[in-house]
Write an enzyme that holds these catalytic residues in place. Sequence first.
Site, short mmCIF file in Angstrom:
data_model
loop_
_atom_site.label_atom_id
_atom_site.label_comp_id
_atom_site.label_asym_id
_atom_site.label_seq_id
_atom_site.Cartn_x
_atom_site.Cartn_y
_atom_site.Cartn_z
N LEU A 240 -4.50 -97.63 -106.67
CA LEU A 240 -4.74 -96.37 -107.38
C LEU A 240 -3.73 -95.30 -106.98
CD1 LEU A 240 -6.53 -94.69 -109.27
CD2 LEU A 240 -7.96 -94.15 -107.29
N ASP A 241 -3.01 -94.78 -107.99
CA ASP A 241 -2.07 -93.67 -107.82
C ASP A 241 -0.98 -93.97 -106.79
OD1 ASP A 241 -3.37 -92.15 -109.74
OD2 ASP A 241 -4.68 -91.18 -108.28
N GLU A 242 -0.64 -95.24 -106.61
CA GLU A 242 0.38 -95.61 -105.63
C GLU A 242 1.49 -96.45 -106.25
OE1 GLU A 242 -1.17 -97.30 -102.06
OE2 GLU A 242 -2.71 -95.75 -101.79
#
Length: 297
Positions: A240-242
């Site tokens: 997530l969001d990486e």
Amino acid sequence: MLQPQTPPPPTDPRKAIILTITCPDGFGLVAAVSGFLNSQGAFIIEAAYYSDPDTGRFFMRTVFRSDTAGLPSLGALRECFAPVAERFEMTWDMVSAERKPKVVIAVSRFGHCLYDLLHRWQAGQLHVEIPAIVSNHKDLARLAEWHGIPFHHLPVTTGGKEAQEEAILKVIDDSSADLVVLARYMQILSPAMSSALSGRCINIHHSFLPSFKGAKPYHQAHARGVKIIGATAHYVTDALDEGPIIEQEVARVDHKYRVDDLVAAGRDLETVVLARAVRWHVERRVMINGTKTVVLR
């Protein structure tokens, strides 16, 4: 003595062919590519490359005119280049710059990024087609209708996230979309959907992460007295969001900023950063390099 040839007159920059390459680094790569293009009578109008010492990978983007007299067809060029690519173990593509990539946009209730993308698209600043807009809410349906773009309201019902994602993927597949843009789409994609969209899905969010996670990040940031806010556009992955970061931007703030001021500044940054990331992607300037990207601007 060989005399330099007179370059052809200027033309529409979209009457061009874009060649993108990534491969193991080594000697002779630039010479091999430029030599091949010269042998075909291609006139190069833009070239950029990068050799990454950490990963040992080579990245190259070359643009050459497609209207040069005597230049073979795109299909013939691809066929002729294949042996060169095989010799250097290249992952490559060669496409017409005139082709408009198809972009499906996903959005929830915050419309600032969608408004900005549609404005740039209508103004000719984004060389794309937008065959569909999908959303888990109806709030922005009239905006899509005003622009003549099909709007697909696909809400997330209790226990129905898998079915909702399947419906979104069907819209994407039916549209033959090249890219999916999460323009403040406030849903976490499942690992299966993230995998299905690997390398062709861009997300935008504030850059406070990993600080100020969860709801109301600007309220949390205001309470801590932050001095810098920002936005990040990246490719979507299972983490997530990486995912690999494409673009970021920041703005300085101070004690005079209220929460509403921080939110407004953050939204401005989000629109600019997302637009840059989308434009660079469709212009084939972005190449994934492990957990990061190479952007050949």
